[in-house]
Design a protein around this motif. Structure first.
Motif, PDB file in Angstrom:
ATOM      1  N   GLY A 212       0.787  -1.219   0.000  1.00 36.92           N
ATOM      2  CA  GLY A 212       0.000   0.000   0.000  1.00 36.92           C
ATOM      3  C   GLY A 212       0.821   1.270   0.000  1.00 36.92           C
ATOM      4  O   GLY A 212       2.026   1.260  -0.256  1.00 36.92           O
ATOM      5  N   THR A 213       0.155   2.371   0.288  1.00 35.56           N
ATOM      6  CA  THR A 213       0.760   3.689   0.242  1.00 35.56           C
ATOM      7  C   THR A 213       0.606   4.387   1.588  1.00 35.56           C
ATOM      8  O   THR A 213      -0.267   4.069   2.385  1.00 35.56           O
ATOM      9  N   MET A 214       1.479   5.349   1.816  1.00 33.95           N
ATOM     10  CA  MET A 214       1.444   6.113   3.069  1.00 33.95           C
ATOM     11  C   MET A 214       0.526   7.324   2.919  1.00 33.95           C
ATOM     12  O   MET A 214       0.487   7.967   1.873  1.00 33.95           O
ATOM     13  N   ARG A 215      -0.200   7.601   3.957  1.00 31.69           N
ATOM     14  CA  ARG A 215      -1.039   8.792   4.023  1.00 31.69           C
ATOM     15  C   ARG A 215      -0.801   9.483   5.364  1.00 31.69           C
ATOM     16  O   ARG A 215      -0.375   8.852   6.335  1.00 31.69           O
ATOM     17  N   ILE A 216      -1.091  10.753   5.442  1.00 29.82           N
ATOM     18  CA  ILE A 216      -0.945  11.524   6.679  1.00 29.82           C
ATOM     19  C   ILE A 216      -2.306  12.091   7.068  1.00 29.82           C
ATOM     20  O   ILE A 216      -2.984  12.714   6.240  1.00 29.82           O
ATOM     21  N   ALA A 217      -2.716  11.856   8.295  1.00 29.53           N
ATOM     22  CA  ALA A 217      -3.997  12.368   8.772  1.00 29.53           C
ATOM     23  C   ALA A 217      -3.950  13.893   8.845  1.00 29.53           C
ATOM     24  O   ALA A 217      -3.046  14.471   9.448  1.00 29.53           O
ATOM     25  N   THR A 218      -4.906  14.553   8.220  1.00 28.79           N
ATOM     26  CA  THR A 218      -4.950  16.015   8.196  1.00 28.79           C
ATOM     27  C   THR A 218      -5.755  16.586   9.364  1.00 28.79           C
ATOM     28  O   THR A 218      -5.813  17.799   9.540  1.00 28.79           O
ATOM     29  N   GLU A 219      -6.371  15.704  10.148  1.00 28.70           N
ATOM     30  CA  GLU A 219      -7.116  16.124  11.331  1.00 28.70           C
ATOM     31  C   GLU A 219      -7.239  14.934  12.283  1.00 28.70           C
ATOM     32  O   GLU A 219      -6.955  13.790  11.895  1.00 28.70           O
ATOM     33  N   ASP A 220      -7.639  15.179  13.494  1.00 25.95           N
ATOM     34  CA  ASP A 220      -7.868  14.089  14.440  1.00 25.95           C
ATOM     35  C   ASP A 220      -9.057  13.255  13.977  1.00 25.95           C
ATOM     36  O   ASP A 220     -10.114  13.802  13.595  1.00 25.95           O
ATOM     37  N   ILE A 221      -8.882  11.922  13.981  1.00 24.21           N
ATOM     38  CA  ILE A 221      -9.930  11.020  13.492  1.00 24.21           C
ATOM     39  C   ILE A 221     -10.210   9.962  14.558  1.00 24.21           C
ATOM     40  O   ILE A 221      -9.278   9.298  15.043  1.00 24.21           O
ATOM     41  N   TYR A 222     -11.469   9.791  14.917  1.00 25.86           N
ATOM     42  CA  TYR A 222     -11.864   8.749  15.868  1.00 25.86           C
ATOM     43  C   TYR A 222     -12.383   7.545  15.103  1.00 25.86           C
ATOM     44  O   TYR A 222     -13.263   7.676  14.234  1.00 25.86           O
ATOM     45  N   LEU A 223     -11.836   6.365  15.388  1.00 22.14           N
ATOM     46  CA  LEU A 223     -12.239   5.124  14.738  1.00 22.14           C
ATOM     47  C   LEU A 223     -13.141   4.357  15.705  1.00 22.14           C
ATOM     48  O   LEU A 223     -12.662   3.757  16.672  1.00 22.14           O
ATOM     49  N   PRO A 224     -14.442   4.360  15.465  1.00 26.18           N
ATOM     50  CA  PRO A 224     -15.373   3.758  16.430  1.00 26.18           C
ATOM     51  C   PRO A 224     -15.203   2.252  16.589  1.00 26.18           C
ATOM     52  O   PRO A 224     -15.423   1.711  17.671  1.00 26.18           O
ATOM     53  N   ALA A 225     -14.818   1.542  15.516  1.00 23.03           N
ATOM     54  CA  ALA A 225     -14.699   0.085  15.610  1.00 23.03           C
ATOM     55  C   ALA A 225     -13.601  -0.327  16.589  1.00 23.03           C
ATOM     56  O   ALA A 225     -13.756  -1.259  17.375  1.00 23.03           O
ATOM     57  N   SER A 226     -12.477   0.373  16.531  1.00 26.24           N
ATOM     58  CA  SER A 226     -11.346   0.039  17.406  1.00 26.24           C
ATOM     59  C   SER A 226     -11.247   0.958  18.622  1.00 26.24           C
ATOM     60  O   SER A 226     -10.404   0.750  19.491  1.00 26.24           O
ATOM     61  N   LYS A 227     -12.100   2.004  18.643  1.00 27.95           N
ATOM     62  CA  LYS A 227     -12.110   2.982  19.729  1.00 27.95           C
ATOM     63  C   LYS A 227     -10.749   3.660  19.894  1.00 27.95           C
ATOM     64  O   LYS A 227     -10.304   3.952  21.000  1.00 27.95           O
ATOM     65  N   LEU A 228     -10.114   3.895  18.761  1.00 31.62           N
ATOM     66  CA  LEU A 228      -8.826   4.580  18.753  1.00 31.62           C
ATOM     67  C   LEU A 228      -8.985   5.955  18.127  1.00 31.62           C
ATOM     68  O   LEU A 228      -9.836   6.163  17.252  1.00 31.62           O
ATOM     69  N   THR A 229      -8.141   6.862  18.554  1.00 24.84           N
ATOM     70  CA  THR A 229      -8.091   8.193  17.952  1.00 24.84           C
ATOM     71  C   THR A 229      -6.768   8.366  17.227  1.00 24.84           C
ATOM     72  O   THR A 229      -5.706   8.193  17.817  1.00 24.84           O
ATOM     73  N   VAL A 230      -6.859   8.678  15.952  1.00 22.10           N
ATOM     74  CA  VAL A 230      -5.671   8.942  15.145  1.00 22.10           C
ATOM     75  C   VAL A 230      -5.428  10.444  15.175  1.00 22.10           C
ATOM     76  O   VAL A 230      -6.265  11.232  14.702  1.00 22.10           O
ATOM     77  N   GLU A 231      -4.313  10.841  15.718  1.00 21.62           N
ATOM     78  CA  GLU A 231      -4.033  12.258  15.850  1.00 21.62           C
ATOM     79  C   GLU A 231      -3.583  12.875  14.527  1.00 21.62           C
ATOM     80  O   GLU A 231      -2.997  12.192  13.677  1.00 21.62           O
TER      81      GLU A 231
END
Length: 350
Positions: A212-231
């Motif tokens: 795959g390819t690399m991406r950078i989160a442009t904002e804080d994202i909450y993943l409800p399935a895993s209950k994780l927050t990607v900063e």
């Protein structure tokens, strides 16, 4: 010449001229820009004395050449709506609402350089990847090998499920009605829905760029399935192989079922098919690659019968920079030959 003619409707026959004095300067400018980019990475501290001037000169010429293509099309438009079958890539780019000349020229430059002189481009980018950044090598190898390795996996699946091959042949024979026709016409390639579905299903199960390819989160994202927050600012890896084998996204994900791409009421989520990435930064060459692959499939099936030269269970997926078929214990390979590729028997179709 091929890229310019097919994508932008430009007649630049001088590029193919054997007379050095009559050659168009565009190929040289692209080669110089690639070479100078490579030197700029190695000799960065000295760029002001040696690298910057030829690089600026080459890129300026490429930009002016592409801007001239845009201006000529504006002065002599073909259709202007981006919907006609005869529209090329330049028509489509110019039909995008709000597209500025800088945006259009940027896309044209990207397409030209990506399709220019594969052998020289391969050498330059591989050198840069070895010395500076391995990611360049990743994208280069995807460009070169994706279609060929994916086609190998497709024929592997067809050998396992001959009924799918029979459906492809039936569709092929209805479109290529001339008994002597071996190369499909452009209209035939666009009309073969089942063959295209087989190609897409192969890309889903056996993506060449499996990592795959690399991406950078442009904002804080909450993943409800895993209950994780990607900063914001987190680097993310999106692997098409994992996404394509997810039972949550693809029912019977491990089964080869081309029909899943033909059901208009059960289309997959647009981000579930990640072979060419997705969103605004997806692969600019995906439609060209698909057209190329379908052409090869139709021409090959029209002329030849292909059978596996090994047992299906011997074929494995070798995961490296590019995923490819591998038969480690294949007895038919040469003494020094690597156990890569798909061993097949090819017979002339009657």
């Amino acid at each position: 010449d091929v890229i310019l003619r097919c994508a932008f409707g430009a007649e630049v026959g001088k590029i193919q001229s054997a007379d050095a004095s009559n050659k168009h300067p565009l190929p040289l400018a692209i080669t110089v820009s690639l070479e100078e980019c490579y030197r700029n990475l190695i000799l960065y501290p000295l760029r002001a004395f040696h690298v910057a001037k030829p690089l600026r000169k080459a890129t300026q010429f490429i930009h002016e050449f592409c801007l001239e293509l845009v201006n000529e099309r504006r002065a002599n438009p073909k259709s202007g709506d981006g919907d006609d079958d005869d529209d090329d890539l330049l028509d489509i780019l110019m039909s995008i609402p709000g597209a500025t000349d800088d945006y259009i020229v940027g896309e044209v430059v990207t397409f030209l350089i990506a399709g220019h002189d594969t052998v020289n481009l391969t050498f330059l980018l591989l050198m840069a990847a070895i010395l500076v950044f391995i990611a360049i090598c990743f994208y280069l190898l995807v460009l070169i090998y994706q279609t060929s390795h994916t086609l190998s996996f497709m024929f592997y699946e067809l050998c396992k499920q001959p009924e799918i091959k029979e459906k492809m042949l039936a569709e092929l024979d209805t479109k290529m009605t001339d008994a002597h026709q071996t190369i499909p016409a452009f209209k035939d390639i666009a009309a073969v829905s089942y063959i295209r579905a087989v190609w897409k299903e192969t890309l889903r199960l056996h993506p060449a760029a499996a990592t795959g390819t690399m991406r950078i989160a442009t904002e804080d994202i909450y993943l409800p399935a895993s209950k994780l927050t990607v900063e914001k600012g987190t680097e993310l890896l999106v692997p098409p192989f994992v996404v394509g084998h997810s039972e949550d996204l693809w029912p019977e994900a491990h089964s080869f079922k081309p029909e899943r791409f033909l059901n208009p009421t059960a289309r997959p989520h647009p981000y579930a098919f990640q072979t060419f990435s997705a969103g605004h930064r997806n692969c600019i060459g995906q439609f060209f690659a698909t057209h190329e692959a379908v052409t090869i499939i139709m021409s090959t099936l029209r002329q030849f019968d292909i059978e596996l030269a090994c047992r299906p269970e011997e074929v494995t997926q070798f995961h490296a920079t590019i995923m490819r078929p591998r038969v480690p214990n294949y007895a038919g390979r040469g003494k020094d030959g690597p156990p890569m590729g798909l061993p097949v028997r090819v017979k002339k179709r009657l």
